[in-house]
Design a protein around this motif. Structure first.
Motif, mmCIF file in Angstrom:
data_model
loop_
_atom_site.group_PDB
_atom_site.id
_atom_site.type_symbol
_atom_site.label_atom_id
_atom_site.label_comp_id
_atom_site.label_asym_id
_atom_site.label_seq_id
_atom_site.Cartn_x
_atom_site.Cartn_y
_atom_site.Cartn_z
ATOM 1 N N ILE A 96 0.846 -1.205 0.000
ATOM 2 C CA ILE A 96 0.000 0.000 0.000
ATOM 3 C C ILE A 96 0.881 1.255 0.000
ATOM 4 O O ILE A 96 0.548 2.261 -0.641
ATOM 5 N N ARG A 97 2.036 1.194 0.680
ATOM 6 C CA ARG A 97 2.963 2.338 0.621
ATOM 7 C C ARG A 97 3.399 2.576 -0.821
ATOM 8 O O ARG A 97 3.386 3.713 -1.309
ATOM 9 N N ALA A 98 3.776 1.487 -1.509
ATOM 10 C CA ALA A 98 4.235 1.633 -2.900
ATOM 11 C C ALA A 98 3.068 2.031 -3.802
ATOM 12 O O ALA A 98 3.185 2.942 -4.623
ATOM 13 N N LEU A 106 6.658 10.618 8.050
ATOM 14 C CA LEU A 106 6.924 11.551 9.147
ATOM 15 C C LEU A 106 6.653 10.854 10.471
ATOM 16 O O LEU A 106 5.534 10.390 10.706
ATOM 17 N N ARG A 107 7.657 10.804 11.303
ATOM 18 C CA ARG A 107 7.492 10.167 12.612
ATOM 19 C C ARG A 107 7.888 11.152 13.704
ATOM 20 O O ARG A 107 9.061 11.230 14.095
ATOM 21 N N PRO A 108 6.940 11.899 14.219
ATOM 22 C CA PRO A 108 7.268 12.839 15.275
ATOM 23 C C PRO A 108 7.559 12.086 16.582
ATOM 24 O O PRO A 108 6.866 11.136 16.918
ATOM 25 N N VAL A 141 16.677 -0.453 0.492
ATOM 26 C CA VAL A 141 16.846 -1.910 0.563
ATOM 27 C C VAL A 141 15.506 -2.647 0.689
ATOM 28 O O VAL A 141 15.405 -3.823 0.374
ATOM 29 N N TYR A 142 14.461 -1.940 1.109
ATOM 30 C CA TYR A 142 13.142 -2.577 1.204
ATOM 31 C C TYR A 142 12.611 -2.998 -0.171
ATOM 32 O O TYR A 142 11.818 -3.920 -0.273
ATOM 33 N N PHE A 143 12.995 -2.248 -1.197
ATOM 34 C CA PHE A 143 12.405 -2.491 -2.518
ATOM 35 C C PHE A 143 13.436 -2.831 -3.586
ATOM 36 O O PHE A 143 13.070 -3.202 -4.695
HETATM 37 C C1 IPM Z 1 7.411 0.179 10.394
HETATM 38 C C2 IPM Z 1 7.351 -1.315 10.431
HETATM 39 C C3 IPM Z 1 7.314 -1.853 9.016
HETATM 40 C C4 IPM Z 1 8.605 -1.443 8.341
HETATM 41 C C5 IPM Z 1 7.092 -3.363 8.904
HETATM 42 C C6 IPM Z 1 5.859 -3.819 9.642
HETATM 43 C C7 IPM Z 1 7.036 -3.801 7.462
HETATM 44 O O1 IPM Z 1 8.414 -1.826 11.168
HETATM 45 O O2 IPM Z 1 6.508 0.793 9.804
HETATM 46 O O3 IPM Z 1 8.340 0.741 10.973
HETATM 47 O O4 IPM Z 1 9.633 -2.126 8.457
HETATM 48 O O5 IPM Z 1 8.584 -0.417 7.648
#
Ligand code: IPM
Ligand code: MG
Length: 368
Positions: A96-98, A106-108, A141-143
């Motif tokens: 869904i992110r892709a 953003l992670r406050p 590295v995720y993709f």
């Molecule tokens: C996050 C989570 C995810 C990530 C996992 C659940 C795929 O750890 O949102 O930080 O690694 O991005």
């Protein structure tokens, strides 16, 4: 009157309970405000796999793309660990992110004064922490390709993932960070491992080039990611905006979240490119996981989810005042000493997910 369309994807484990909490709070806003939010629900992650044999059905992604924004609970569970990567709950989240083109996460990270004692670090180190990660979310590295596990001629195996970034990928997420920095204290620290990785060196050069071209008013410095891991526990208040890649952002945001006492407190926003007609694709979710060990027991802390809803109100729905009232309600419940089990007990009540939700709604009620 405006009606916004919100897609709620509870997901797995405690995702179900915290999504129910958010829906109750949305119902309160619908009853007490002129503008309304129309909620539809769908499955993602393991829940979607159980229903459709895939962690993200095409129809769900289509609904997400058609909605004003998405609120997601959490995905994952031990029963899915045997599946191949493409079928696992996490693939639903990455999908869904892709699929929504969400490249900026953003992670406050902020420490409520009421919770300084909840941190494993000394109160004087964590009091007043107020920083935000801008994590690249749709590359790295995720993709990267190639990826996989191959069997070598001698029968042993080799696992491969690829970490790669292009100029465009680095610049679009950096731009989000620079714009955000301007609304804060105009300071960015960009993290990579340029001492050992070419992609890290490119990252550093591109971020610097963008700053020199378009954001000379923002103070930019660069730090190696391992040093940043150390600085985050040594002196977290030195940071304002932290810009980094997908993997370092994943790891370091968990570390930073824990400074504030509980993973159960922190929200996030994942944003796509600005659309021509205004607005941008957006998904909001707590940064904690599905916590299968406590799922279904009315123990989960719903506050990260409710703070994610506040971010949605602010960033996607243009309802700054309502975002601020929700955050204010949460603060007043904490100030009254009420706590879920993930936080050290205080002078108020020990409550579960539903109890905490009721307290927040009562606080909204008394504030009007
Ligand atoms: C996050 C989570 C995810 C990530 C996992 C659940 C795929 O750890 O949102 O930080 O690694 O991005
Ligand atoms: Mg993570």
């Amino acid at each position: 009157m405006k009606t916004a369309n919100l897609l709620v994807l509870p997901g797995d484990g405690i995702g179900q309970e915290i999504a129910a909490s958010a829906i109750s709070v949305i119902a309160w806003f619908n009853d007490h405000r002129h503008d309304s939010i129309s909620v539809s629900e769908d499955a993602i992650g393991g829940a979607a796999y159980d229903l459709h044999g895939t962690p993200l059905a095409e129809a769900t992604l289509a609904k997400a793309l058609a909605s004003d924004c998405v609120l997601l609970g959490a995905v994952g569970g031990p029963q899915y660990a045997r599946l191949d990567y493409a079928s696992r709950p996490e693939a639903g989240l990455l999908g869904i992110r892709a699929g929504m083109g969400l490249f900026a996460n953003l992670r406050p990270v902020f420490c409520f004064d009421e919770l300084v004692e909840a941190s494993t670090l000394r109160p004087e180190v964590v009091r007043g922490i107020d920083l935000v990660f801008v994590r690249e979310l749709s590359s790295g590295v995720y993709f990267g390709e190639p990826r996989g596990i191959e069997t070598l001629p001698d029968g042993s195996r080799r696992g491969v993932n690829t970490h790669a970034y292009t100029t465009a990928e680095i610049r679009r997420v950096s731009r989000v960070a620079f714009e955000l920095a301007r609304q804060r204290n105009s300071r960015i620290v960009s993290l990579e491992k340029s001492n050992v990785m070419e992609a890290g060196l490119l990252w550093r050069e591109e971020v610097q080039a963008l700053r020199d071209a378009d954001y000379t008013d923002v103070e930019l410095s660069h730090m190696l990611a391992d040093n940043a891991a150390m600085q985050l526990v040594k002196n977290p208040r030195q940071f304002d905006v932290i810009l980094t890649d997908n993997l370092f952002g994943d790891i370091l945001s968990d570390e930073a979240a824990m400074l504030t006492g509980s993973l159960g407190m922190l929200p996030s926003a994942s944003l796509g490119a600005e659309k021509d007609g205004g607005g941008r694709a957006a998904l909001y979710e707590p940064i904690h996981g599905s916590a299968p060990d406590i799922a279904g027991k009315d123990l989960a802390n719903p506050l990260a989810m409710l703070l994610s809803l506040a971010m949605a109100l602010r960033l996607s729905l243009g309802r700054e005042q309502d975002a601020a009232s929700l955050e204010g309600a949460i603060r007043s419940v904490l100030a009254a000493g009420h706590r879920t089990g993930d936080l050290p007990a205080a002078h108020g009540r020990q409550v579960g997910t539903r109890g905490m939700t009721e307290l927040v709604i009562a606080a909204l009620d008394s504030a009007g």
